[in-house]
Scaffold this motif. Structure first.
Motif, PDB file in Angstrom:
ATOM      1  N   ILE B  87       0.840  -1.202   0.000  1.00  0.00           N
ATOM      2  CA  ILE B  87       0.000   0.000   0.000  1.00  0.00           C
ATOM      3  C   ILE B  87       0.874   1.249   0.000  1.00  0.00           C
ATOM      4  N   SER B  88       1.935   1.232   0.777  1.00  0.00           N
ATOM      5  CA  SER B  88       2.867   2.373   0.776  1.00  0.00           C
ATOM      6  C   SER B  88       3.434   2.605  -0.619  1.00  0.00           C
ATOM      7  N   SER B  89       3.678   1.520  -1.356  1.00  0.00           N
ATOM      8  CA  SER B  89       4.246   1.667  -2.704  1.00  0.00           C
ATOM      9  C   SER B  89       3.244   2.344  -3.630  1.00  0.00           C
ATOM     10  N   ILE B  90       1.955   2.094  -3.408  1.00  0.00           N
ATOM     11  CA  ILE B  90       0.931   2.761  -4.222  1.00  0.00           C
ATOM     12  C   ILE B  90       0.919   4.248  -3.895  1.00  0.00           C
ATOM     13  N   VAL B  91       1.028   4.568  -2.611  1.00  0.00           N
ATOM     14  CA  VAL B  91       1.095   5.976  -2.210  1.00  0.00           C
ATOM     15  C   VAL B  91       2.309   6.647  -2.854  1.00  0.00           C
ATOM     16  N   ALA B  92       3.444   5.971  -2.816  1.00  0.00           N
ATOM     17  CA  ALA B  92       4.669   6.527  -3.412  1.00  0.00           C
ATOM     18  C   ALA B  92       4.518   6.690  -4.919  1.00  0.00           C
ATOM     19  N   ALA B  93       3.907   5.699  -5.572  1.00  0.00           N
ATOM     20  CA  ALA B  93       3.706   5.762  -7.027  1.00  0.00           C
ATOM     21  C   ALA B  93       2.826   6.959  -7.387  1.00  0.00           C
ATOM     22  N   ILE B  94       1.755   7.134  -6.596  1.00  0.00           N
ATOM     23  CA  ILE B  94       0.868   8.271  -6.842  1.00  0.00           C
ATOM     24  C   ILE B  94       1.640   9.577  -6.682  1.00  0.00           C
ATOM     25  N   GLY B  95       2.481   9.632  -5.656  1.00  0.00           N
ATOM     26  CA  GLY B  95       3.298  10.830  -5.450  1.00  0.00           C
ATOM     27  C   GLY B  95       4.171  11.132  -6.654  1.00  0.00           C
ATOM     28  N   ALA B  96       4.805  10.104  -7.195  1.00  0.00           N
ATOM     29  CA  ALA B  96       5.682  10.299  -8.360  1.00  0.00           C
ATOM     30  C   ALA B  96       4.880  10.758  -9.569  1.00  0.00           C
ATOM     31  N   MET B  97       3.684  10.211  -9.712  1.00  0.00           N
ATOM     32  CA  MET B  97       2.857  10.592 -10.853  1.00  0.00           C
ATOM     33  C   MET B  97       2.301  11.994 -10.668  1.00  0.00           C
ATOM     34  N   GLU B  98       1.883  12.328  -9.442  1.00  0.00           N
ATOM     35  CA  GLU B  98       1.391  13.685  -9.160  1.00  0.00           C
ATOM     36  C   GLU B  98       2.483  14.722  -9.432  1.00  0.00           C
ATOM     37  N   ALA B  99       3.723  14.336  -9.170  1.00  0.00           N
ATOM     38  CA  ALA B  99       4.845  15.267  -9.359  1.00  0.00           C
ATOM     39  C   ALA B  99       5.306  15.318 -10.804  1.00  0.00           C
ATOM     40  N   SER B 218      -2.513   6.726 -14.530  1.00  0.00           N
ATOM     41  CA  SER B 218      -3.618   7.651 -14.309  1.00  0.00           C
ATOM     42  C   SER B 218      -4.909   7.047 -14.858  1.00  0.00           C
ATOM     43  N   ALA B 219      -6.020   7.437 -14.267  1.00  0.00           N
ATOM     44  CA  ALA B 219      -7.325   6.967 -14.733  1.00  0.00           C
ATOM     45  C   ALA B 219      -7.523   7.380 -16.195  1.00  0.00           C
ATOM     46  N   GLU B 220      -6.993   8.554 -16.527  1.00  0.00           N
ATOM     47  CA  GLU B 220      -7.129   9.063 -17.895  1.00  0.00           C
ATOM     48  C   GLU B 220      -6.447   8.126 -18.885  1.00  0.00           C
ATOM     49  N   LYS B 221      -5.196   7.791 -18.580  1.00  0.00           N
ATOM     50  CA  LYS B 221      -4.445   6.910 -19.474  1.00  0.00           C
ATOM     51  C   LYS B 221      -5.085   5.524 -19.509  1.00  0.00           C
ATOM     52  N   ALA B 222      -5.674   5.105 -18.379  1.00  0.00           N
ATOM     53  CA  ALA B 222      -6.267   3.771 -18.283  1.00  0.00           C
ATOM     54  C   ALA B 222      -7.371   3.562 -19.302  1.00  0.00           C
ATOM     55  N   GLN B 223      -8.037   4.647 -19.682  1.00  0.00           N
ATOM     56  CA  GLN B 223      -9.185   4.505 -20.594  1.00  0.00           C
ATOM     57  C   GLN B 223      -8.777   3.925 -21.943  1.00  0.00           C
ATOM     58  N   SER B 224      -7.521   4.159 -22.338  1.00  0.00           N
ATOM     59  CA  SER B 224      -7.087   3.699 -23.656  1.00  0.00           C
ATOM     60  C   SER B 224      -6.510   2.291 -23.633  1.00  0.00           C
ATOM     61  N   LEU B 225      -6.501   1.647 -22.457  1.00  0.00           N
ATOM     62  CA  LEU B 225      -5.882   0.329 -22.343  1.00  0.00           C
ATOM     63  C   LEU B 225      -6.908  -0.786 -22.424  1.00  0.00           C
ATOM     64  N   LYS B 226      -6.434  -1.986 -22.735  1.00  0.00           N
ATOM     65  CA  LYS B 226      -7.354  -3.113 -22.904  1.00  0.00           C
ATOM     66  C   LYS B 226      -7.845  -3.672 -21.577  1.00  0.00           C
ATOM     67  N   SER B 227      -7.073  -3.455 -20.523  1.00  0.00           N
ATOM     68  CA  SER B 227      -7.464  -4.066 -19.244  1.00  0.00           C
ATOM     69  C   SER B 227      -8.532  -3.237 -18.560  1.00  0.00           C
ATOM     70  N   GLN B 228      -9.274  -3.877 -17.668  1.00  0.00           N
ATOM     71  CA  GLN B 228     -10.287  -3.149 -16.908  1.00  0.00           C
ATOM     72  C   GLN B 228      -9.613  -2.394 -15.769  1.00  0.00           C
ATOM     73  N   PRO B 229      -9.720  -1.051 -15.754  1.00  0.00           N
ATOM     74  CA  PRO B 229      -9.064  -0.305 -14.686  1.00  0.00           C
ATOM     75  C   PRO B 229      -9.752  -0.534 -13.333  1.00  0.00           C
ATOM     76  N   ILE B 230      -8.963  -0.661 -12.307  1.00  0.00           N
ATOM     77  CA  ILE B 230      -9.486  -0.735 -10.937  1.00  0.00           C
ATOM     78  C   ILE B 230      -9.043   0.568 -10.269  1.00  0.00           C
ATOM     79  N   TYR B 231     -10.019   1.408  -9.973  1.00  0.00           N
ATOM     80  CA  TYR B 231      -9.710   2.765  -9.540  1.00  0.00           C
ATOM     81  C   TYR B 231      -9.336   2.820  -8.061  1.00  0.00           C
ATOM     82  N   ILE B 232      -8.358   3.646  -7.763  1.00  0.00           N
ATOM     83  CA  ILE B 232      -7.942   3.874  -6.386  1.00  0.00           C
ATOM     84  C   ILE B 232      -8.787   5.022  -5.840  1.00  0.00           C
ATOM     85  N   MET B 233      -9.644   4.692  -4.882  1.00  0.00           N
ATOM     86  CA  MET B 233     -10.530   5.719  -4.317  1.00  0.00           C
ATOM     87  C   MET B 233      -9.862   6.471  -3.165  1.00  0.00           C
ATOM     88  N   GLY B 234      -9.028   5.742  -2.411  1.00  0.00           N
ATOM     89  CA  GLY B 234      -8.403   6.387  -1.263  1.00  0.00           C
ATOM     90  C   GLY B 234      -7.301   5.528  -0.681  1.00  0.00           C
TER      91      GLY B 234
END
Lengths: 137, 382
Positions: B87-99, B218-234
């Motif tokens: 879970i911490s890695s997801i938080v870190a990944a989000i941080g890197a993407m936000e930045a 990102s959820a935006e980029k996910a829309q163009s992919l073949k896999s079903q996105p599982i959204y991170i709510m919190g």
């Protein structure tokens, strides 16, 4: 003294931490770290959780408490403990408040129970190290 | 300040066989898991520009895995605080993407603990303030909590067993679970080899070879992919660290802070959760989490499980694949993996019908404290 390979020697506590505590044991003193501002005791050493600029020092205490919880270890992790299996590892809730991990010495495993009153035993290992265990009183 | 709710998604999931994988190093298994996750996402390799792994002591050779896969991430982070790390890695990944540093981040856990014969949790040090008293392994530390819980609330070994048995029953329905063909009942449990009384072999998670990896973008980029996105709510993190030994440690995990942050971000309450994966290093951990998340009152976790409320047909299915105790131990990645499968409708005979919102927890350690204190909460939706 029998020669023992390093694998069969129990780990020693890291006395570079809480050094005054370990020094105290050598002279049969059971010290805890006390905030002199709010009279709260701590072990191991840490800054008082209640006070802004706490005035803290190690002071001798009763060495008494009661058994808060314990396990009986059946699994061998370190060969040095082979002869002692199964042995207890206990958490003592000291009368002054803090809790400490130790062993109940001099009791059968079956006689160890949560709530029983205990008192510290000073176990001299060698000239430089005295460690602790607790006996049921 | 804008939040992160629904801005990011897990778009790739890869997992290896779970159990015994002879002839493979942990690194080999890591490579396989990451490879599968990237393929599952449909992303080209060149898109993956961030890499996080749950590290062991080979931190300085971490780059070998992305290199073997032909990746060139902008960062390679090793993180290790036990079961909370995923879970911490997801938080870190989000941080890197936000930045704006990365767009697609991979996170992976893999191990060959079984084949390499490691006895998990021991200490090699001859200077060890816990080893001096014979305390070894997270299991034994949790056993301290189990005994106290029994003392305070009357929790029984049979109730702890019901957690292990429920998870095993779930695994029996899952061909991908290592323990899919090894049922056990209360009798077996009671005759199990005692490890750190009151916890025995069946209270402990598995030690196996295996790996799990995810790809986040990102959820935006996910829309163009073949896999079903599982959204991170919190997401949320907590850490009960203020004292080494403290009564609170033994009876409550630091769920509150992690849960509050995650649930507030997600805008949900406990009632909205359709399926939950509560980190299961040991039975007592699951019991404490069940209480601390609020599925039942403090002290009633044993009865909750014993009465079947956490089973597949119960009020709230928990640990639906058998997780770390019966599916495969991949630390905090195992519960995330199962929730992704559940939300994608890919959980086979253990599928929770119409699962829409899933709760994942992670529980781990970062210090030499009394028991594992770090906690994480992740809320996902389909």
């Amino acid at each position: 003294m029998a020669t023992e390979s390093i694998e069969n020697i129990k780990p020693i506590p890291d006395t570079s931490r809480d050094t005054p505590f370990w020094e105290g044991l050598k002279s049969n003193q059971f010290r805890l770290y006390k905030c002199q501002d709010c009279n709260t005791f701590y072990y191991p050493e840490q800054k008082c959780l209640n006070c802004k600029e706490p005035n803290m020092e190690w002071v001798p205490t009763s060495g008494r408490g009661k058994i808060y919880t314990f396990i009986i270890m059946h699994q061998l992790y370190n060969p040095a403990f082979q002869k002692e299996l199964p042995y207890n590892v206990s958490i003592i809730e000291l009368d002054e408040g803090p809790m400490i991990m130790s062993n109940i010495s001099d009791s059968d495993n079956e006689d160890i129970e949560i709530g029983k009153k205990v008192e510290v035993v000073f176990d001299q290992v060698n000239e430089d190290l005295t460690t602790h265990s607790f006996k049921i009183v | 300040m804008s939040g992160i709710k629904d801005k990011y998604a897990i778009v790739g999931l890869g997992y290896t066989a779970q159990g015994v994988i002879p002839g493979k190093t942990a690194e080999d298994i890591r490579v396989e898991a990451v490879d599968k996750a990237i393929q599952d996402s449909g992303l080209p390799r060149s898109s993956v520009d961030g890499y996080i792994w749950q590290n062991d002591d080979r931190a300085y050779t971490a780059g070998d895995v992305p290199r073997r896969l032909g990746l060139e991430p902008k960062f390679i982070w090793g993180m290790q605080s036990g079961g909370v790390t995923a879970i911490s890695s997801i938080v870190a990944a989000i941080g890197a993407m936000e930045a704006g540093i990365a767009d697609c981040v991979v996170s992976v856990y893999a191990s060959n603990a079984r084949s390499s014969g490691r006895l998990v949790g021991g200490s090699d040090s001859n200077v060890d303030h816990k080893g001096a008293f014979g305390m070894y392994s997270p299991g034994a530390e949790h056993a301290l909590a189990a005994r106290r819980h029994m003392h305070e609330y009357g929790t029984t070994r049979a109730q702890l067993a019901s957690i292990a048995i429920t998870e095993r029953d779930n695994a029996l329905k899952r061909p991908d679970a290592w323990m899919h063909d090894r049922p056990f009942d209360l009798d077996t449990y009671m005759n199990g080899r005692m490890i750190a009384d009151p916890l025995n072999l069946f209270d402990y998670c598995l030690v196996n070879d295996g790996g799990v990896a995810i790809v986040i973008t990102s959820a935006e980029k996910a829309q163009s992919l073949k896999s079903q996105p599982i959204y991170i709510m919190g997401t949320g993190l907590g850490h009960r660290i203020k004292q080494v030994h403290n009564k609170e440690h033994y009876l409550r995990l630091d769920v509150d802070r992690a849960k509050d942050t995650a649930f507030n971000e997600a805008g949900i309450t406990l009632d909205d959760v359709d399926v939950a994966q509560l980190y299961d290093c040991f039975t007592i951990t699951v019991l404490l989490e069940t209480e601390d998340y609020g599925f039942c009152a403090k002290g009633e976790g044993g009865a909750f499980w014993e009465d079947g409320h956490a089973s597949l047909s119960g009020k709230i299915p928990i640990n639906t694949s058998g997780n770390n105790m019966s599916w495969g131990y991949n630390q905090g990645m195992t519960p995330i993996c199962e929730n992704v499968l559940q939300l994608r409708g890919q959980a086979g005979d253990t599928q929770v019908k119409d699962a829409e919102i899933a709760l994942t927890s992670g529980h781990g350690t970062t210090s030499t404290g009394s028991q594992e204190e770090a906690h994480g909460t992740l809320v996902l939706r389909r």
